[in-house]
Design a protein around this motif. Structure first.
Motif, PDB file in Angstrom:
ATOM      1  N   ASP A  31       0.793  -1.233   0.000  1.00 36.16           N
ATOM      2  CA  ASP A  31       0.000   0.000   0.000  1.00 36.16           C
ATOM      3  C   ASP A  31       0.835   1.299   0.000  1.00 36.16           C
ATOM      4  O   ASP A  31       0.671   2.146   0.899  1.00 36.16           O
ATOM      5  CB  ASP A  31      -0.942   0.020   1.213  1.00 36.16           C
ATOM      6  N   ALA A  34      -1.248   4.412   0.611  1.00 33.35           N
ATOM      7  CA  ALA A  34      -2.000   4.632   1.862  1.00 33.35           C
ATOM      8  C   ALA A  34      -1.718   6.033   2.397  1.00 33.35           C
ATOM      9  O   ALA A  34      -0.566   6.468   2.464  1.00 33.35           O
ATOM     10  CB  ALA A  34      -1.597   3.579   2.897  1.00 33.35           C
ATOM     11  N   ARG A  49      -8.150   8.905   9.821  1.00 35.14           N
ATOM     12  CA  ARG A  49      -8.190   7.509   9.390  1.00 35.14           C
ATOM     13  C   ARG A  49      -7.377   7.378   8.105  1.00 35.14           C
ATOM     14  O   ARG A  49      -7.058   8.387   7.469  1.00 35.14           O
ATOM     15  CB  ARG A  49      -9.617   6.986   9.173  1.00 35.14           C
ATOM     16  N   VAL A  51      -6.918   6.169   4.147  1.00 38.61           N
ATOM     17  CA  VAL A  51      -7.612   5.847   2.899  1.00 38.61           C
ATOM     18  C   VAL A  51      -6.550   5.554   1.838  1.00 38.61           C
ATOM     19  O   VAL A  51      -5.354   5.702   2.104  1.00 38.61           O
ATOM     20  CB  VAL A  51      -8.555   6.981   2.407  1.00 38.61           C
ATOM     21  N   LEU A  52      -6.994   5.133   0.662  1.00 37.40           N
ATOM     22  CA  LEU A  52      -6.050   4.837  -0.419  1.00 37.40           C
ATOM     23  C   LEU A  52      -6.153   5.886  -1.515  1.00 37.40           C
ATOM     24  O   LEU A  52      -7.268   6.225  -1.953  1.00 37.40           O
ATOM     25  CB  LEU A  52      -6.331   3.450  -1.018  1.00 37.40           C
ATOM     26  N   TYR A  73     -11.650   7.411  -2.604  1.00 39.28           N
ATOM     27  CA  TYR A  73     -13.053   6.990  -2.699  1.00 39.28           C
ATOM     28  C   TYR A  73     -13.515   6.459  -1.352  1.00 39.28           C
ATOM     29  O   TYR A  73     -12.735   5.864  -0.600  1.00 39.28           O
ATOM     30  CB  TYR A  73     -13.209   5.921  -3.783  1.00 39.28           C
ATOM     31  N   THR A  74     -14.811   6.650  -1.088  1.00 36.56           N
ATOM     32  CA  THR A  74     -15.349   6.222   0.206  1.00 36.56           C
ATOM     33  C   THR A  74     -16.869   6.255   0.166  1.00 36.56           C
ATOM     34  O   THR A  74     -17.487   6.533  -0.861  1.00 36.56           O
ATOM     35  CB  THR A  74     -14.787   7.109   1.336  1.00 36.56           C
ATOM     36  N   ARG A  79     -18.650   8.385   8.683  1.00 36.64           N
ATOM     37  CA  ARG A  79     -18.291   9.490   9.580  1.00 36.64           C
ATOM     38  C   ARG A  79     -17.547  10.584   8.819  1.00 36.64           C
ATOM     39  O   ARG A  79     -17.878  11.772   8.914  1.00 36.64           O
ATOM     40  CB  ARG A  79     -17.428   8.952  10.735  1.00 36.64           C
ATOM     41  N   LYS A  80     -16.536  10.183   8.031  1.00 34.32           N
ATOM     42  CA  LYS A  80     -15.758  11.192   7.292  1.00 34.32           C
ATOM     43  C   LYS A  80     -16.642  11.940   6.301  1.00 34.32           C
ATOM     44  O   LYS A  80     -16.485  13.137   6.089  1.00 34.32           O
ATOM     45  CB  LYS A  80     -14.547  10.544   6.604  1.00 34.32           C
ATOM     46  N   SER A 138     -19.258   2.971   8.992  1.00 28.99           N
ATOM     47  CA  SER A 138     -19.176   3.765  10.226  1.00 28.99           C
ATOM     48  C   SER A 138     -20.402   3.651  11.125  1.00 28.99           C
ATOM     49  O   SER A 138     -20.425   4.247  12.206  1.00 28.99           O
ATOM     50  CB  SER A 138     -18.902   5.261   9.963  1.00 28.99           C
TER      51      SER A 138
HETATM   52  C1  LIG Z   1      -4.429   1.048   4.605  1.00 26.92           C
HETATM   53  C2  LIG Z   1      -5.885   1.386   4.714  1.00 26.92           C
HETATM   54  C3  LIG Z   1      -6.547   1.866   3.584  1.00 26.92           C
HETATM   55  C4  LIG Z   1      -7.899   2.212   3.646  1.00 26.92           C
HETATM   56  N1  LIG Z   1      -8.495   2.736   2.531  1.00 26.92           N
HETATM   57  C5  LIG Z   1      -9.782   3.171   2.602  1.00 26.92           C
HETATM   58  C6  LIG Z   1     -10.371   3.832   1.478  1.00 26.92           C
HETATM   59  O1  LIG Z   1      -9.748   4.039   0.423  1.00 26.92           O
HETATM   60  N2  LIG Z   1     -11.655   4.246   1.611  1.00 26.92           N
HETATM   61  C7  LIG Z   1     -12.371   4.063   2.765  1.00 26.92           C
HETATM   62  O2  LIG Z   1     -13.538   4.455   2.806  1.00 26.92           O
HETATM   63  N3  LIG Z   1     -11.831   3.459   3.849  1.00 26.92           N
HETATM   64  C8  LIG Z   1     -10.549   3.019   3.786  1.00 26.92           C
HETATM   65  N4  LIG Z   1      -9.964   2.426   4.892  1.00 26.92           N
HETATM   66  C9  LIG Z   1     -10.759   2.291   6.123  1.00 26.92           C
HETATM   67  C10 LIG Z   1     -10.732   3.654   6.866  1.00 26.92           C
HETATM   68  O3  LIG Z   1      -9.493   3.836   7.524  1.00 26.92           O
HETATM   69  C11 LIG Z   1     -11.873   3.818   7.883  1.00 26.92           C
HETATM   70  O4  LIG Z   1     -11.878   2.745   8.801  1.00 26.92           O
HETATM   71  C12 LIG Z   1     -13.243   3.891   7.206  1.00 26.92           C
HETATM   72  O5  LIG Z   1     -13.191   4.624   5.983  1.00 26.92           O
HETATM   73  C13 LIG Z   1     -14.255   4.555   8.117  1.00 26.92           C
HETATM   74  O6  LIG Z   1     -13.783   5.846   8.479  1.00 26.92           O
HETATM   75  P1  LIG Z   1     -14.772   6.977   9.090  1.00 26.92           P
HETATM   76  O7  LIG Z   1     -15.623   6.287  10.122  1.00 26.92           O
HETATM   77  O8  LIG Z   1     -13.882   8.007   9.649  1.00 26.92           O
HETATM   78  O9  LIG Z   1     -15.594   7.498   7.934  1.00 26.92           O
HETATM   79  C14 LIG Z   1      -8.620   2.040   4.852  1.00 26.92           C
HETATM   80  C15 LIG Z   1      -7.948   1.557   5.991  1.00 26.92           C
HETATM   81  C16 LIG Z   1      -6.603   1.243   5.920  1.00 26.92           C
HETATM   82  C17 LIG Z   1      -5.901   0.750   7.154  1.00 26.92           C
END
Ligand SMILES: Cc1cc2nc3c(=O)[nH]c(=O)nc-3n(C[C@H](O)[C@H](O)[C@H](O)COP(=O)(O)O)c2cc1C
Length: 210
Positions: A31, A34, A49, A51-52, A73-74, A79-80, A138
């Motif tokens: 990653d 990341a 948190r 994301v990628l 993307y998410t 929460r975010k 979330s």
């Molecule tokens: C290395 C890594 C990459 C991640 N990539 C994403 C991502 O691209 N999109 C995403 O929504 N969550 C990703 N997550 C999970 C987030 O860290 C997080 O748990 C999730 O988005 C919920 O966050 P929130 O409650 O603040 O919205 C990733 C976690 C890790 C450890």
């Protein structure tokens, strides 16, 4: 490296990012894309948190009207997503341990176009698409089995794997107002260069004490 020699050029911060990211892809164990993504709660408390990164550069291509930035993307109901709807300002952080480098990016986000989100969603593994479609990201989950059952139900609904992108699953483009590069140097005489957008498409850059 000679301690007097600059490790971080003046140039275009997107070009430096591209160069460092290419090196990180070769040297990171996993990653390299990341990023730590910081948002703020309505009370101004930090919220962080990973994301990628799924797009970057001075020209993100036709799905982005050739605009610049950094894309992830998410789930917009996460929460975010709620925090970004109220306050679009974010900070991003890359730390590549293998290179001993850090990049900080600050700026507001805008939502990507439906075409850009569709194109990225379609590129994902079918199982990843199922997982995203089944996740109320979330929000409380009674048991892991509940989630697995939802995945199975959507899989049964789309046996060909052509799960459509949920409307609330999309991307954000960070429009950087500042990009700062940090390079480890011998004896902790590290090097920092901060680029600030000048509002006219250019950048001014300054070295900072480490
Ligand atoms: C290395 C890594 C990459 C991640 N990539 C994403 C991502 O691209 N999109 C995403 O929504 N969550 C990703 N997550 C999970 C987030 O860290 C997080 O748990 C999730 O988005 C919920 O966050 P929130 O409650 O603040 O919205 C990733 C976690 C890790 C450890």
């Amino acid at each position: 490296m000679n301690q007097n020699q600059d490790a971080i050029p003046h140039g275009d911060p997107y070009a430096i990012f591209e160069d460092w990211f290419a090196q990180a892809r070769l040297s990171e164990p996993n990653d390299p894309n990341a990023i730590a993504l910081a948002t703020a709660t309505p009370d101004g408390l930090p919220s962080l948190r990973m994301v990628l990164l799924k797009g970057h550069g001075a020209d993100l291509g036709p799905d982005f009207d050739h605009q610049a930035g950094f894309v992830f993307y998410t789930n917009f109901h996460s929460r975010k997503g709620g925090e970004l709807a109220a306050n679009p300002h974010v900070a991003l952080l890359f730390h590549w341990k293998s290179l001993r480098r850090q990049i900080r990016i600050e700026g507001p986000v805008v939502e990507v176009s439906p075409q850009a989100a569709d194109a990225y969603f379609a590129s994902r593994h079918p199982e990843s698409r199922l997982g995203s479609a089944a996740s109320d990201q979330s929000r409380p989950l009674p048991s892991r089995q509940t989630y697995l059952d939802r995945v199975a139900a959507i899989r049964a609904q789309y046996p060909q794997g052509d799960v459509p992108r949920p409307a609330h699953w999309s991307g954000y483009r960070v429009i950087p107002s500042a990009i700062e590069f940090w390079q480890d140097r011998d004896y902790r005489l590290h090097e920092r260069r901060r680029f600030v957008a000048d509002g006219a498409g250019g950048w001014t850059s300054t070295l900072l004490y480490p």
